[in-house]
Design an enzyme around this catalytic site. Structure first.
Site, PDB file in Angstrom:
ATOM      1  N   SER A   1       1.164   8.314  -5.267  1.00 36.70           N
ATOM      2  CA  SER A   1      -0.120   7.701  -4.958  1.00 36.70           C
ATOM      3  C   SER A   1       0.000   6.890  -3.678  1.00 36.70           C
ATOM      4  CB  SER A   1      -0.547   6.788  -6.109  1.00 36.70           C
ATOM      5  OG  SER A   1      -1.573   5.907  -5.724  1.00 36.70           O
ATOM      6  N   LYS A   2      -1.113   6.755  -2.972  1.00 33.85           N
ATOM      7  CA  LYS A   2      -1.099   5.929  -1.761  1.00 33.85           C
ATOM      8  C   LYS A   2      -0.773   4.482  -2.073  1.00 33.85           C
ATOM      9  CE  LYS A   2      -5.306   6.590  -0.286  1.00 33.85           C
ATOM     10  NZ  LYS A   2      -6.519   6.446   0.535  1.00 33.85           N
ATOM     11  N   ARG A   3      -0.882   4.108  -3.357  1.00 35.25           N
ATOM     12  CA  ARG A   3      -0.544   2.731  -3.765  1.00 35.25           C
ATOM     13  C   ARG A   3       0.948   2.558  -3.996  1.00 35.25           C
ATOM     14  NH1 ARG A   3      -4.889   4.547  -6.354  1.00 35.25           N
ATOM     15  NH2 ARG A   3      -6.906   3.544  -5.992  1.00 35.25           N
ATOM     16  N   ASP A   4       1.692   3.647  -4.117  1.00 33.95           N
ATOM     17  CA  ASP A   4       3.131   3.541  -4.307  1.00 33.95           C
ATOM     18  C   ASP A   4       3.775   2.986  -3.037  1.00 33.95           C
ATOM     19  OD1 ASP A   4       2.953   4.605  -6.826  1.00 33.95           O
ATOM     20  OD2 ASP A   4       3.324   6.665  -6.182  1.00 33.95           O
TER      21      ASP A   4
END
Length: 503
Positions: free
Chosen positions: A271-274
């Site tokens: 995820s781009k949040r990782d």
């Protein structure tokens, strides 16, 4: 039901390849986005085609100028040049979708007039109630066509209630089949591809409209994008066909290739949040653009069975979208670092020294600017190049040269300073004081002889000397480092270590 296969777009070699990369300017660029840009860039360059860089910025609530600037900066840093788009221009400008709103409004109007789209007055609550009922009955829970065939009177009544409609595209009642360049032939039955929104109630167009419209107007021949967008492809193919009927664009439907998911920790989609997904992380750590791109190209594609390290020119020469594997690709940070280290070794020494510069200056360097010695740096640079994984490692490798005292690392001190280390250090100091400092070899001999005097081989003998002088158990070649540091500073640091040992 009738089956309609999407018309084939020109294959490479028949019509010039035109691909597009169209990110949204939200947040920071991430490695999944970079891989998509890279595959489009490599495909265009391999076929001597055109890469169109388009900005999908129609969502005013999420898009920002700051993120837009980061996107352009990231592409420039990576070296992924574009042929049409921001700062370059081109025959289909503007390339920011926020500046093309009149185009989308005109197309939406024409779709409505042609009956290929319709106004939908259903509220979010009504839609959810009907979806829940469909799910409970075991039916597909997509839009049920409630507003497909409203009369003028029904529309007027809804408007009188204060309802503002969205615009939905009317999907054809037939199976949509197309050949994916990565996955082969795929078919979508009409019950699984319901009518979908293309314009919000406030009049703002959705990406489901703007991307196909721009693809049609800009003559895009191939759409290479992530697997997460696969479900929208049959909808877009139907829209391309409608646009062709209206005379919008070139009339062709692009070929599609959907790139495999990139998996992160725990075998979950990255995820781009990782944290490891952020491009900024790799820039700040000192990945080389070529090293990072080399690794990202291996997420779903391979150069050859026995070669993982290659240049961008070699990538362009070999890259074909048909060679992309449909299976998910796992992001392996250790492998990314190893490939980056290989690219560091491939630099000539001057290019390496120049690339390290940001980490030798404030704010990364812990020493005073006036303490930096360019001659000392140039002397150790060839040795440092063989040891770095990322460029930011250089700071800890050379700080002993520019700090007034070596760092104190307790773990290194405890590991190196065993019983008898003080006696070894005194002998080594005596030998070094009398040694020839014009080359590393006499310094090595001085420590070797000191070790022999205490029953130690060179590896054991040099460990206390290294920690006394550099502060760490690992680092650049010791005796080359001592020569650059010089006799006076080396002996002073051994004296300080002996004082510490004496307690």
């Amino acid at each position: 039901m009738a089956s309609a296969t999407s018309p084939a777009a020109p294959a490479p070699g028949d019509t010039p390849v035109r691909v597009r990369f169209c990110p949204s300017p939200t947040g920071n660029p991430h490695v999944g986005l970079v891989r998509t840009a890279l595959f489009n860039w490599a495909f265009a360059r391999h076929h001597h085609g055109t890469l169109v860089f388009r900005i999908e910025d129609t969502d005013a609530a999420r898009d920002s100028e700051e993120s837009y600037g980061r996107l352009l900066d990231a592409m420039r840093w990576l070296g992924l040049d574009w042929d049409e788009g921001p700062e370059v221009g081109g025959p289909y400008a503007p390339y920011r979708q926020s500046q093309r709103m009149d185009v989308y409004a005109d197309v939406a109007r024409r779709l409505l007039e042609a009956g290929r789209a319709y106004e939908c007055y259903c509220s979010a609550e009504e839609l959810e109630t009907r979806r829940e009922a469909a799910r409970a009955a075991g039916r597909p829970s997509g839009y049920d066509g409630q507003c497909r065939d409203l009369t003028d009177g029904q529309r007027a009544a809804y408007r009188a209630e204060g309802r503002d409609p969205i615009v939905r595209f009317r999907m054809p009642d037939r199976t949509v089949t197309f050949t994916d360049l990565v996955r082969g032939e795929l078919s979508f039955a009409p019950e699984n591809v319901p009518d979908y929104g293309i314009v919000r109630a406030n009049g703002a167009p959705l990406y489901t409209l703007v991307n196909p419209v721009d693809d049609a107007l800009m003559g895009i021949t191939h759409v290479l994008r992530g697997e997460d967008l696969l479900s929208s492809t049959p909808r877009q193919i139907a829209l391309y066909e409608a646009l062709a009927e209206l005379g919008v664009g070139t009339g062709g439907t692009p070929l599609f290739g959907h790139l495999p998911y990139v998996m992160g920790e725990g075998n979950k989609k990255l995820s781009k949040r990782d944290p490891q997904a952020s491009l900024n992380l790799y820039r700040e750590r000192g990945f080389l653009p070529d090293g990072l791109l080399n690794y990202l190209s291996l997420l779903g594609w391979s150069f050859s069975a026995d070669q993982d390290v290659f240049s961008l020119d070699e990538l362009v020469e070999r890259f074909e979208i048909a060679d992309v594997n449909a299976n998910p690709a796992r992001f392996d940070l250790k492998k990314a670092e190893a490939i980056n280290a290989d690219h560091i070794r491939l630099l000539d020494v001057k290019a390496f020294a120049d690339a390290c510069e940001p980490w030798l200056r404030a704010p990364f360097a812990p020493w005073a600017p006036e303490a930096f010695d360019e001659a000392a740096w140039q002397a150790v640079a060839p040795h440092a190049q063989t040891r770095l994984t990322v460029l930011s490692d250089i700071t800890a490798n050379v700080d002993f040269l520019f700090l007034p005292e070596p760092v104190f690392d307790e773990a290194s001190w405890t590991k190196a300073m065993k019983e008898g280390s003080d006696a070894l250090l005194r002998t080594a100091r005596e030998n070094l004081a009398a040694a020839d400092w014009s080359a590393p070899e006499p310094l090595k001999d001085a420590v070797l002889v000191a070790g022999e005097a205490h029953g130690l081989k060179l590896g054991k003998a040099q460990a206390p000397v290294r920690v006394a002088v550099t502060g760490r158990t690992v680092g650049l070649p010791l005796f080359e480092s001592l020569q650059v540091l010089g006799r006076e500073r080396t002996l002073a640091r051994i004296d300080a270590a002996l004082a510490r040992l004496a307690g």
